[in-house]
Design a protein around this motif. Structure first.
Motif, mmCIF file in Angstrom:
data_model
loop_
_atom_site.group_PDB
_atom_site.id
_atom_site.type_symbol
_atom_site.label_atom_id
_atom_site.label_comp_id
_atom_site.label_asym_id
_atom_site.label_seq_id
_atom_site.Cartn_x
_atom_site.Cartn_y
_atom_site.Cartn_z
ATOM 1 N N GLU A 240 6.752 -4.449 2.933
ATOM 2 C CA GLU A 240 5.875 -4.162 1.805
ATOM 3 C C GLU A 240 4.666 -3.390 2.321
ATOM 4 O O GLU A 240 3.921 -3.869 3.179
ATOM 5 N N CYS A 241 4.478 -2.170 1.808
ATOM 6 C CA CYS A 241 3.413 -1.309 2.333
ATOM 7 C C CYS A 241 2.436 -0.895 1.233
ATOM 8 O O CYS A 241 1.904 0.219 1.268
ATOM 9 N N VAL A 242 2.242 -1.730 0.255
ATOM 10 C CA VAL A 242 1.316 -1.396 -0.834
ATOM 11 C C VAL A 242 0.100 -2.324 -0.771
ATOM 12 O O VAL A 242 -1.042 -1.869 -0.740
ATOM 13 N N GLY A 243 0.373 -3.626 -0.730
ATOM 14 C CA GLY A 243 -0.731 -4.576 -0.658
ATOM 15 C C GLY A 243 -1.247 -4.999 -2.010
ATOM 16 O O GLY A 243 -2.457 -5.001 -2.215
ATOM 17 N N ASN A 244 -0.360 -5.291 -2.940
ATOM 18 C CA ASN A 244 -0.842 -6.008 -4.116
ATOM 19 C C ASN A 244 0.156 -7.065 -4.562
ATOM 20 O O ASN A 244 1.319 -7.070 -4.157
ATOM 21 N N LYS A 245 -0.355 -7.944 -5.384
ATOM 22 C CA LYS A 245 0.386 -9.136 -5.793
ATOM 23 C C LYS A 245 1.793 -8.809 -6.301
ATOM 24 O O LYS A 245 2.775 -9.408 -5.870
ATOM 25 N N SER A 246 1.899 -7.823 -7.180
ATOM 26 C CA SER A 246 3.202 -7.598 -7.816
ATOM 27 C C SER A 246 4.218 -7.023 -6.823
ATOM 28 O O SER A 246 5.389 -7.413 -6.838
ATOM 29 N N THR A 247 3.779 -6.126 -5.924
ATOM 30 C CA THR A 247 4.749 -5.574 -4.967
ATOM 31 C C THR A 247 5.126 -6.606 -3.895
ATOM 32 O O THR A 247 6.252 -6.598 -3.390
ATOM 33 N N ILE A 248 4.209 -7.502 -3.589
ATOM 34 C CA ILE A 248 4.543 -8.561 -2.618
ATOM 35 C C ILE A 248 5.533 -9.538 -3.266
ATOM 36 O O ILE A 248 6.511 -9.967 -2.638
ATOM 37 N N GLU A 249 5.329 -9.843 -4.538
ATOM 38 C CA GLU A 249 6.288 -10.711 -5.235
ATOM 39 C C GLU A 249 7.654 -10.016 -5.345
ATOM 40 O O GLU A 249 8.699 -10.656 -5.184
ATOM 41 N N ASP A 250 7.629 -8.712 -5.585
ATOM 42 C CA ASP A 250 8.891 -7.950 -5.611
ATOM 43 C C ASP A 250 9.599 -8.039 -4.257
ATOM 44 O O ASP A 250 10.820 -8.200 -4.182
ATOM 45 N N ALA A 251 8.826 -7.895 -3.182
ATOM 46 C CA ALA A 251 9.417 -7.914 -1.833
ATOM 47 C C ALA A 251 10.171 -9.223 -1.609
ATOM 48 O O ALA A 251 11.290 -9.230 -1.071
ATOM 49 N N ILE A 252 9.581 -10.329 -2.048
ATOM 50 C CA ILE A 252 10.216 -11.640 -1.849
ATOM 51 C C ILE A 252 11.472 -11.765 -2.715
ATOM 52 O O ILE A 252 12.486 -12.338 -2.304
ATOM 53 N N LYS A 253 11.394 -11.162 -3.898
ATOM 54 C CA LYS A 253 12.550 -11.189 -4.798
ATOM 55 C C LYS A 253 13.714 -10.359 -4.225
ATOM 56 O O LYS A 253 14.877 -10.726 -4.341
ATOM 57 N N ILE A 254 13.387 -9.241 -3.601
ATOM 58 C CA ILE A 254 14.411 -8.333 -3.081
ATOM 59 C C ILE A 254 15.071 -8.896 -1.818
ATOM 60 O O ILE A 254 16.243 -8.650 -1.550
ATOM 61 N N ALA A 255 14.309 -9.681 -1.038
ATOM 62 C CA ALA A 255 14.793 -10.146 0.266
ATOM 63 C C ALA A 255 16.091 -10.936 0.120
ATOM 64 O O ALA A 255 16.213 -11.809 -0.730
ATOM 65 N N GLY A 256 17.055 -10.624 0.987
ATOM 66 C CA GLY A 256 18.341 -11.313 0.940
ATOM 67 C C GLY A 256 18.312 -12.620 1.717
ATOM 68 O O GLY A 256 17.299 -12.985 2.335
ATOM 69 N N LYS A 257 19.453 -13.325 1.705
ATOM 70 C CA LYS A 257 19.544 -14.592 2.433
ATOM 71 C C LYS A 257 19.296 -14.361 3.922
ATOM 72 O O LYS A 257 19.860 -13.449 4.516
ATOM 73 N N GLY A 258 18.460 -15.187 4.499
ATOM 74 C CA GLY A 258 18.197 -15.097 5.944
ATOM 75 C C GLY A 258 17.384 -13.881 6.353
ATOM 76 O O GLY A 258 17.304 -13.563 7.537
ATOM 77 N N ILE B 276 8.171 -8.440 5.580
ATOM 78 C CA ILE B 276 6.940 -8.094 6.290
ATOM 79 C C ILE B 276 5.928 -7.662 5.233
ATOM 80 O O ILE B 276 6.104 -6.631 4.582
ATOM 81 N N ILE B 277 4.893 -8.461 5.066
ATOM 82 C CA ILE B 277 3.830 -8.072 4.133
ATOM 83 C C ILE B 277 2.827 -7.280 4.950
ATOM 84 O O ILE B 277 1.991 -7.835 5.659
ATOM 85 N N PHE B 278 2.962 -5.955 4.901
ATOM 86 C CA PHE B 278 2.126 -5.091 5.731
ATOM 87 C C PHE B 278 0.858 -4.659 5.000
ATOM 88 O O PHE B 278 -0.213 -4.572 5.572
ATOM 89 N N GLY B 279 1.004 -4.357 3.701
ATOM 90 C CA GLY B 279 -0.142 -3.855 2.935
ATOM 91 C C GLY B 279 -1.252 -4.891 2.858
ATOM 92 O O GLY B 279 -0.996 -6.091 2.771
ATOM 93 N N LEU B 280 -2.486 -4.415 2.910
ATOM 94 C CA LEU B 280 -3.639 -5.321 2.809
ATOM 95 C C LEU B 280 -4.021 -5.463 1.338
ATOM 96 O O LEU B 280 -4.408 -4.496 0.692
ATOM 97 N N ALA B 281 -3.881 -6.679 0.826
ATOM 98 C CA ALA B 281 -4.234 -6.922 -0.580
ATOM 99 C C ALA B 281 -5.731 -7.209 -0.695
ATOM 100 O O ALA B 281 -6.345 -7.684 0.264
ATOM 101 N N PRO B 282 -6.323 -6.908 -1.850
ATOM 102 C CA PRO B 282 -7.729 -7.289 -2.056
ATOM 103 C C PRO B 282 -7.914 -8.782 -1.822
ATOM 104 O O PRO B 282 -6.981 -9.572 -2.027
ATOM 105 N N LYS B 283 -9.125 -9.176 -1.400
ATOM 106 C CA LYS B 283 -9.280 -10.541 -0.888
ATOM 107 C C LYS B 283 -9.157 -11.636 -1.938
ATOM 108 O O LYS B 283 -8.985 -12.801 -1.607
ATOM 109 N N ASP B 284 -9.205 -11.280 -3.236
ATOM 110 C CA ASP B 284 -9.111 -12.333 -4.261
ATOM 111 C C ASP B 284 -7.700 -12.497 -4.810
ATOM 112 O O ASP B 284 -7.475 -13.233 -5.768
#
Ligand SMILES: [Zn+2]
Ligand SMILES: [Zn+2]
Length: 342
Positions: A233-251, A255-263
């Motif tokens: 994940e190279c964006v750093g916001n809530k929705s793309t990080i949630e998408d990344a977890i949804k897309i991830a396959g079994k096992g 990698i949450i690479f993007g820096l999300a705002p601190k709140d």
């Protein structure tokens, strides 16, 4: 010299700044170019911390124009890439090799004055010598590339893996190339902007999907046979990080690479990550990866020139930070007044 000084509260001004006298083991650098990074914007808008007042800019390179003391390693005229992250070497984390967690960490352009200036004083430990004919606009990608290498270490991509990269900005487009070098058999880039999509394909993505596509997740399932090995994940916001977890396959690894705002927070369904045995990593800074980043650039293994979408001068910095909204921009660089724009 002139420098862009950040005073906090979205206030940045270009003014005269008197450099201190060079200390022992310091180098005076004439700044050639300095990438503008998401972190600079987060600091400008108050969603990441820095010292104040400060000269921002941590992705820079330049030429040595003065040395505090005679050095066998450096001479006036040497071109150098600059690692902005300064580790103390004596705290318990440094002593165990986890230097990115240094308890006395300083960073040029964040806690110490950085590259949005005509000149910069740096500890000589932060300078990496480049070939005399090397283009310093390329060298200014050493820092973001070195951070990508840390993420790639966590991703531990095996030849034949299917890898999804979310976000086709400068980081995502360097990740595409690194993932390709690691031998991924299928690279899927998710990015809404058409020009970035095209560049993604040119740099090695096998498939590019629009993040606004209605059936995005079904589409990824089809392309991967429901088996994604790594998501970066190279964006750093809530929705793309949630998408990344949804897309991830079994096992798989996320990698949450993007820096999300601190709140920003995300919610995780614990059974969901349990059943998939997901491994979720972050990637912080660039421990021991800077030399490799320089080597990859010097030996032309990573294309970054095409990522430079705009070059500006020091006088343009305040306006750029206050008004910039062009989402098609990939990497904007501050360049020295005497340097010709690309
Ligand atoms: Zn950066
Ligand atoms: Zn330390």
């Amino acid at each position: 010299m002139l420098a862009a000084i950040f005073h906090g509260n979205k206030k940045i001004e270009v003014c005269d700044y008197t450099l201190p006298i060079l200390g022992t083991n310091e180098l005076l650098i004439k700044v050639d170019s300095c990438g503008i990074c998401g972190t600079d914007r987060h600091i400008f808008s108050g969603s990441a911390a820095s010292s104040i007042p400060i000269i921002l800019g941590h992705e820079y390179s330049g030429t040595i124009v003065d040395l505090a003391n005679r050095s066998a390693r450096f001479k006036i005229g040497d071109k150098v890439a600059i690692d902005p992250n300064i580790y103390c070497g004596y705290c318990s984390y440094c002593k165990k090799g986890n230097i990115n967690f240094c308890e006395n960490l300083n960073a040029l352009g964040v806690t110490l004055n950085g590259g949005f200036a005509e000149h910069s004083i740096i500890p000589s430990s932060q300078a990496y010598i480049l070939p005399d004919d090397f283009d310093l606009s390329i060298a200014s990608f050493s820092e973001p590339l070195s951070c990508c290498l840390r993420g790639i270490e966590h991703a531990d991509i095996k030849p034949g893996n299917t890898v999804v990269i979310i976000g086709g900005g400068s980081i995502g487009l360097m990740m595409v190339q690194l993932v390709k070098i690691r031998g991924a058999s299928k690279i899927v880039l998710i990015e809404p902007d058409h020009s970035k999509q095209l560049l993604g394909v040119e740099l090695g993505a096998d498939f590019v999907l629009d993040s606004n596509e209605e059936k995005l997740f079904e589409h990824i399932d089809d392309l991967s046979n429901r088996h994604v090995d790594v998501v970066i994940e190279c964006v750093g916001n809530k929705s793309t990080i949630e998408d990344a977890i949804k897309i991830a396959g079994k096992g798989s690894k996320v990698i949450i690479f993007g820096l999300a705002p601190k709140d920003q927070n995300i919610s995780l369904n614990l059974q969901y990550i349990f059943l998939k045995e997901l491994k979720i990593y972050n990637s912080y800074l660039n421990p021991f990866t800077f030399q490799s980043a320089v080597d990859l650039l010097v030996n032309k293994k990573i294309e970054v020139r095409k990522l430079i979408s705009q070059q500006i001068h020091l006088k343009d910095i305040p306006d750029f930070f206050s008004n910039h909204t062009n989402s098609s921009n990939i990497k904007v660089q501050l360049i020295n007044n005497q340097k010709e724009k690309l």
